[in-house]
Design an enzyme around this catalytic site. Structure first.
Site, PDB file in Angstrom:
ATOM      1  N   ARG A  97      -0.777 -17.591  -1.632  1.00 48.70           N
ATOM      2  CA  ARG A  97      -1.537 -17.384  -2.877  1.00 48.70           C
ATOM      3  C   ARG A  97      -1.422 -18.557  -3.826  1.00 48.70           C
ATOM      4  O   ARG A  97      -1.735 -18.426  -5.001  1.00 48.70           O
ATOM      5  CB  ARG A  97      -1.110 -16.070  -3.535  1.00 48.70           C
ATOM      6  CG  ARG A  97      -1.434 -14.875  -2.665  1.00 48.70           C
ATOM      7  CD  ARG A  97      -1.289 -13.537  -3.367  1.00 48.70           C
ATOM      8  NE  ARG A  97      -1.579 -12.480  -2.428  1.00 48.70           N
ATOM      9  CZ  ARG A  97      -0.692 -11.951  -1.578  1.00 48.70           C
ATOM     10  NH1 ARG A  97       0.554 -12.381  -1.578  1.00 48.70           N
ATOM     11  NH2 ARG A  97      -1.044 -10.999  -0.741  1.00 48.70           N
ATOM     12  N   GLY A 135       8.423  -5.421   2.506  1.00 50.24           N
ATOM     13  CA  GLY A 135       8.564  -3.984   2.289  1.00 50.24           C
ATOM     14  C   GLY A 135       8.319  -3.156   3.535  1.00 50.24           C
ATOM     15  O   GLY A 135       8.766  -2.012   3.618  1.00 50.24           O
ATOM     16  N   GLU A 136       7.607  -3.740   4.505  1.00 52.72           N
ATOM     17  CA  GLU A 136       7.323  -3.007   5.750  1.00 52.72           C
ATOM     18  C   GLU A 136       8.415  -3.259   6.792  1.00 52.72           C
ATOM     19  O   GLU A 136       8.330  -2.782   7.919  1.00 52.72           O
ATOM     20  CB  GLU A 136       5.958  -3.429   6.314  1.00 52.72           C
ATOM     21  CG  GLU A 136       4.789  -2.728   5.653  1.00 52.72           C
ATOM     22  CD  GLU A 136       4.658  -3.022   4.170  1.00 52.72           C
ATOM     23  OE1 GLU A 136       4.538  -4.208   3.814  1.00 52.72           O
ATOM     24  OE2 GLU A 136       4.703  -2.084   3.363  1.00 52.72           O
ATOM     25  N   ARG A 151      -2.299   0.279  -7.940  1.00 54.26           N
ATOM     26  CA  ARG A 151      -2.625   0.691  -6.582  1.00 54.26           C
ATOM     27  C   ARG A 151      -2.585   2.220  -6.489  1.00 54.26           C
ATOM     28  O   ARG A 151      -3.250   2.817  -5.653  1.00 54.26           O
ATOM     29  CB  ARG A 151      -1.609   0.048  -5.625  1.00 54.26           C
ATOM     30  CG  ARG A 151      -1.976   0.162  -4.165  1.00 54.26           C
ATOM     31  CD  ARG A 151      -1.307  -0.947  -3.363  1.00 54.26           C
ATOM     32  NE  ARG A 151      -1.233  -0.658  -1.949  1.00 54.26           N
ATOM     33  CZ  ARG A 151      -0.771  -1.494  -1.028  1.00 54.26           C
ATOM     34  NH1 ARG A 151      -0.345  -2.683  -1.393  1.00 54.26           N
ATOM     35  NH2 ARG A 151      -0.712  -1.166   0.237  1.00 54.26           N
ATOM     36  N   ASP A 173       2.900   3.807   0.278  1.00 56.81           N
ATOM     37  CA  ASP A 173       2.790   2.351   0.395  1.00 56.81           C
ATOM     38  C   ASP A 173       2.063   1.767  -0.811  1.00 56.81           C
ATOM     39  O   ASP A 173       1.357   0.762  -0.697  1.00 56.81           O
ATOM     40  CB  ASP A 173       2.078   1.945   1.699  1.00 56.81           C
ATOM     41  CG  ASP A 173       2.111   0.433   1.931  1.00 56.81           C
ATOM     42  OD1 ASP A 173       3.073  -0.212   1.493  1.00 56.81           O
ATOM     43  OD2 ASP A 173       1.163  -0.104   2.524  1.00 56.81           O
TER      44      ASP A 173
END
Lengths: 575, 217
Positions: free
Chosen positions: A136, A197-198, A333, A306
Site C-alpha cells: 500500500r 490475523g489469519e 467493516r 473476520d
C-alpha cells in the site's frame, strides 16, 4: 584491504546492482521530507497515505472541477510488469513519483512525463506464502523511502537512487507474519503494523529509527499478562489472538497521538476465545514517542466475522448537536458508521448507525456504544451460521474520504452480500492458515433479487443523514475514494475496469475512463508547473478478485474476466 | 536480503533463493547464471547464515528413492502405502523422507506434496507415465502466490473435482498434469513421478516443473 578483498567487494557491488535493478537516475534536486512538510503538506504534493496526517483523503487542488472534468484525459501510463492487487497511491514529492507494487517493487518516475528514474525489486523468498500479495505504498522521510514487505522486513531506500540504505527484519515470515501497509512516518520514526490475523499471530505496532532501522518500540495489540485489558481473554487465547494492525494509522499533530486500527480476533468463531478480546476490532491511541497506549475504543466485542477494523479513523472537526467535536470517523467493516470523539485522555462514543443492511446487530448501547449482537448470526463451532454483510463487511480496507468543501464522507460500501461458515476447532501450525473453519467452507452469497452490490455513499457525519448514493448493478465496489476541492470524488473499484469521477455534492457521474484492469488502488492528485494531475494504479487482485470469483459462482450474470496486470495511469485536462 | 545494506538488523539471515530443481521454461540459462551469481555475491552483503536447527537434508527437494510420509493428521510421519490413498480423492498431504537417514524433508514448505488416486483411464499419457496404479503426486504449493493448495472440490468452471488453492481460487486438474483450469495461477503445479517400493510409495525422480509462486523481473 587486500587485492583479493578489493576484487571481491567490487564484484559484490556489481552483482548487487544487478539484483536491485536500479535503472536510471539519480534524481536531481530531491526535496527532503521534514516533519513540518508532512504536517503542512504543499497542495501540489501527495506524501502520505491519505495525503494528510488526518487521513481525510482530500486534495485542495481545484483546477479539475465539475465543469471541466469531462475533458480529463490520460497524459501518460506506465506498466509495472506485475500482476495482483495494486493498492498503493502514487506518492508524489515535488515532481517525483514513487509507486509501490505487489512482489516488493518500488518504481520512481518523473511525475510529469512518466519517465523512469529507477526501480527496486526485492528478492522475495521462494517459500513465501503470500495470502495478500500487495503493497500500500512507501513512506517518506528526509531523503529516504520506507517499504514494508510481505517477507516482514522494513527496507529504507535512497529516494534519489533506489539503493537500499538499511533493511530490518521485523518478524518471521515463516510464521505467517508479513506486512502490506504503507509505513507512517512521524518525527523520524517509521511506524508499521503487522499482518497475519489469519495465521494466529499476536498483532503489534512497531517503530523504527528512520536513520538506521533500529527498533525503537513495539506495542502488542493483544495485552500480555499484567497489562490492562489482559483480563478480556481467557487462558492462553491471547497468545494467538490475532489483532493484526495491517493498515497505516493517522496522526493528530496537535496532541501528538497516533490513531491505529486493529484487526479481527483469531480464530474467527468467538466462542473459541471468550471475552471482549481487547484490542481486537478497535482503534488504539498511541504515543509515537514510546508506543504507549493512551486510550482505545473497541468498535465491537468478541469478533467472530473476520471484521478487521484496521482502516484508521479520519480526524475531522465537526459541529454536531450544537457543539464542536474533534471527531474520529470510521465507516466500519462491521457495517456501522462510527462517529467518535477524541480527547487527550479518552475516546468517547458519539453516534453509530448501519450504513449497509446487517442482521448481526440489534442495536447500539447508547452510553457505551457497544453494538448488541444477535446470537442467531454469530458464528459458532459445529454449526453453519450465515450473517450479513459478508466477511468483507460493509466496507473493507479501502478508504473513505472527507471533503472539506462539502463536509461529506464518501464511503465505498458493499450491500446485498452475506457470508457464512461452520466453525471448527483446528490445530494451530505456525505459518499455516488458522481460521477456525475450513477455507473451502467460507461462503459469499448475494441476497435474492438484489439489483446492485457496490454503493458509493455520501454521508453527512454531523447529522447522520445520507445525502446521495450511486449504485453499481453488477459489481462490488472495492477501491479507495479521493475527494478534491474541485467538488469531485474519484474512485475505481468495479469489475468493469472503469475509473470514475462524481459530483461531490450531488453524486452525478461526470466522467469515466476504461482502464487495463480493475482498480483497487487509491487515487492521488498533485500539481506540476500549474497543471493538476490525477494518478491511479489499475491492477486487480487479492480480495477484489476473491469477491469477483464468488460473484461468478453465484450465477447472477456476472462475468469473471477481470484481467490482471498493473498500469499507472495519470490524467490531466485536455489542453 | 538486501545487497547495498549499510547495516542489517535481522536477527537471522534467510536464504532467499533456493536452487531450482528444474528451471521453468521462462528461466534462461543466462538468468539462472546471473541469479546464482547475484545470490552468491549478495550473501556476502548479509549476515552469516543461521546455525541450522534442522537436520541435514531436511530442506532438500524430494529425490529419487525418497519414501513418502503423512504431513498432517493422526498418522503424521508414518509411511504412506498405496492402500492409504483413497480412490477419487481427497488428496493425501505428504513429505518426502530419505530412507537412508530417516530424515523427513519438512524444513521447507516447498517440499509438501499432494498425492491422489484417480482412475488411470482419466489420466493423460504424460500423467499416467508418472503414476502408480492411478496414484499421482504434485507439489502442494500454488504457482500463483505460493499458498498451499488445500482443497479438493468441484471446479468453478466444470463438473470435475479439482485441486483448489483457497488463497486466490486457482484450480488445477490433476488428470492432465495439474494444468490450470481457473484463477490467476500462471502455470501448472510441479509434478513428482512415483513408483512403488514394496507397498510404500516412493519418489521416482525430481520435481518436473518449477515449485512455488511467481516473482516478476
Amino acid at each position: 584491504m587486500t587485492r583479493k578483498q578489493w576484487y571481491l567487494s567490487g564484484f559484490v557491488a556489481f552483482t548487487c546492482l544487478a539484483a536491485n535493478a536500479a535503472i536510471a537516475g539519480p534524481i536531481e534536486n530531491y526535496a527532503p521530507v521534514t516533519q513540518q512538510r508532512l504536517e503542512n503538506p504543499e497542495p501540489s504534493n501527495w506524501m502520505l497515505y491519505r495525503r494528510t496526517y488526518d487521513g481525510q483523503g482530500y486534495s485542495p487542488l481545484d483546477q479539475i472541477n465539475t465543469s471541466n472534468v469531462k475533458n480529463l484525459t490520460p497524459v501518460w501510463t506506465f506498466a509495472t510488469g506485475v500482476v495482483e492487487g495494486h493498492e498503493a497511491p502514487p506518492i508524489v514529492n515535488n515532481g517525483v513519483m514513487f509507486v509501490a507494487t505487489p512482489m516488493g517493487q518500488v518504481i520512481a518516475l518523473n511525475a510529469k512525463t512518466g519517465d523512469e528514474y529507477w526501480r527496486y525489486k526485492r528478492q522475495l523468498p521462494d517459500d513465501l506464502f503470500q495470502l495478500h500479495p500487495t503493497s500500500r505504498g512507501v513512506g517518506l522521510w528526509e531523503d529516504k523511502l520506507y517499504l514494508a514487505t510481505t517477507d516482514d522486513h522494513v527496507v529504507a531506500l535512497d529516494a534519489k537512487t533506489g539503493k537500499v540504505v538499511w533493511d530490518t527484519k521485523v518478524q518471521d515470515y515463516k510464521k505467517g507474519q508479513y506486512m502490506t501497509l504503507m509505513p507512517l512516518v512521524v518525527e523520524g520514526k517509521v511506524i508499521v503494523g503487522g499482518s497475519g490475523g489469519e495465521f494466529g499471530v499476536r498483532g503489534y505496532v512497531a517503530a523504527f529509527d528512520a536513520k538506521d532501522g533500529k527498533e525503537l518500540w513495539r506495542t502488542y495489540t493483544i495485552p500480555g499478562e499484567g497489562e490492562p485489558g489482559h483480563d478480556t481473554w481467557q487462558g492462553d487465547d491471547w497468545k494467538n489472538g490475532g489483532g493484526s494492525a495491517w493498515m497505516t494509522g493517522n496522526y493528530d499533530k496537535d496532541t501528538k497521538t497516533i490513531y491505529w486500527g486493529v484487526g479481527n480476533a483469531a480464530p474467527w468463531p468467538g466462542e473459541m476465545h471468550p471475552g471482549d478480546n481487547l484490542y481486537t476490532s478497535s482503534v488504539l491511541a498511541l504515543d509515537p514517542s514510546n508506543g504507549k497506549i493512551k486510550t482505545h475504543h473497541q468498535y465491537h466485542q468478541n469478533d467472530s466475522w473476520d471484521w478487521d477494523e484496521v482502516d484508521a479513523p479520519m480526524l475531522v472537526d465537526l459541529q454536531r448537536d450544537g457543539r464542536s467535536i474533534k471527531s474520529l470517523i470510521h465507516p466500519g467493516r462491521d457495517a456501522i458508521f462510527w462517529v467518535l470523539e477524541r480527547t487527550p485522555t479518552k475516546i468517547n462514543y458519539v453516534a453509530g448507525w448501519p450504513f449497509v443492511s446487517t442482521d448481526v446487530w440489534k442495536g447500539i448501547e447508547p452510553e457505551s456504544g457497544k453494538p448488541i449482537v444477535d446470537p442467531a448470526h454469530k458464528p459458532v463451532v459445529g454449526k453453519r451460521v450465515e450473517f450479513c454483510p459478508s466477511l468483507w463487511g460493509g466496507k473493507d480496507w479501502p478508504s473513505a474520504a472527507y471533503s472539506q468543501k462539502t463536509g461529506l464522507v464518501y464511503v465505498p460500501a458493499n450491500e446485498n452480500f452475506c457470508g457464512g461458515f461452520t466453525g471448527e476447532k483446528l490445530p494451530l501450525k505456525p505459518g499455516e492458515l488458522w481460521l477456525g473453519t475450513k477455507p473451502e467452507d467460507i461462503g459469499l452469497k448475494t441476497k435474492p433479487g438484489a439489483d446492485h452490490f457496490g454503493e458509493l455513499q455520501a454521508w453527512d457525519p454531523a447529522t447522520g443523514k445520507k445525502v446521495w448514493q450511486h449504485n453499481f448493478p453488477k459489481s462490488q465496489l472495492f477501491g479507495s475514494v479521493t475527494a478534491t476541492a474541485g467538488d469531485l470524488v474519484f474512485v475505481g473499484g468495479t469489475n468493469d475496469r472503469n475509473f470514475r469521477a462524481f459530483n461531490a455534492k450531488t453524486g452525478e457521474l461526470l466522467w469515466e475512463q476504461k482502464t487495463n484492469s480493475g482498480i483497487m488502488g487509491m487515487p492521488s492528485s498533485y500539481e506540476i508547473d500549474g497543471t493538476q494531475y490525477i494518478a491511479i494504479q489499475s491492477g486487480w487482485g487479492v480480495d477484489a478478485q476473491r469477491i469477483q470469483d464468488a460473484l461468478v459462482t453465484n450465477n447472477i450474470g456476472i462475468e469473471s474476466n477481470v484481467p490482471q496486470g498493473g498500469v499507472i495511469w495519470v490524467f490531466a485536462l485536455k489542453k | 536480503m538486501s545487497c547495498a545494506s549499510l547495516n542489517n538488523n535481522s536477527s537471522s539471515s534467510e536464504s532467499s533463493a533456493e536452487p531450482e530443481v528444474d528451471a521453468g521454461p521462462e528461466q534462461t540459462r543466462r538468468t539462472l547464471l546471473l541469479g546464482a551469481l547475484a545470490t552468491t555475491a549478495c550473501l556476502g552483503c548479509s549476515t552469516p547464515a543461521r546455525a541450522g536447527e534442522d537436520p541435514p537434508g531436511s530442506d532438500e527437494r524430494p529425490q529419487k528413492g525418497d519414501l513418502l510420509v503423512f504431513s498432517e493428521g493422526d498418522r503424521e510421519g508414518k509411511l504412506i502405502t498405496a492402500a492409504d490413498v483413497p480412490p477419487g480423492g481427497p488428496p493425501v498431504h505428504a513429505w518426502p523422507k530419505d530412507p537412508k537417514t530417516s530424515v523427513v524433508r519438512n524444513a521447507s514448505r516447498l517440499n509438501e506434496i499432494l498425492i491422489i488416486r484417480l482412475d488411470p483411464a482419466e489420466l493423460d499419457e504424460k500423467t499416467r507415465a508418472r503414476a502408480v496404479d492411478g496414484i499421482i503426486a504434485y507439489s502442494a504449493i500454488c504457482s500463483h502466490a505460493g499458498c498451499p493448495v488445500t482443497a479438493w472440490v468441484k471446479s468453478d468452471v466444470g463438473d470435475k473435482d479439482v485441486f483448489k488453492c483457497m488463497c486466490h481460487n486457482s484450480e488445477y486438474d490433476p488428470r492432465v498434469g495439474a494444468q490450470v483450469v481457473f484463477g490467476p495461477a500462471p502455470r501448472r503445479l510441479a509434478a513428482l513421478p512415483l513408483e512403488l517400493a514394496d507397498t510404500s510409495l516412493s519418489v521416482a525422480g525430481n520435481f518436473i516443473g518449477k515449485v512455488g509462486g511467481v516473482q516478476p523481473g
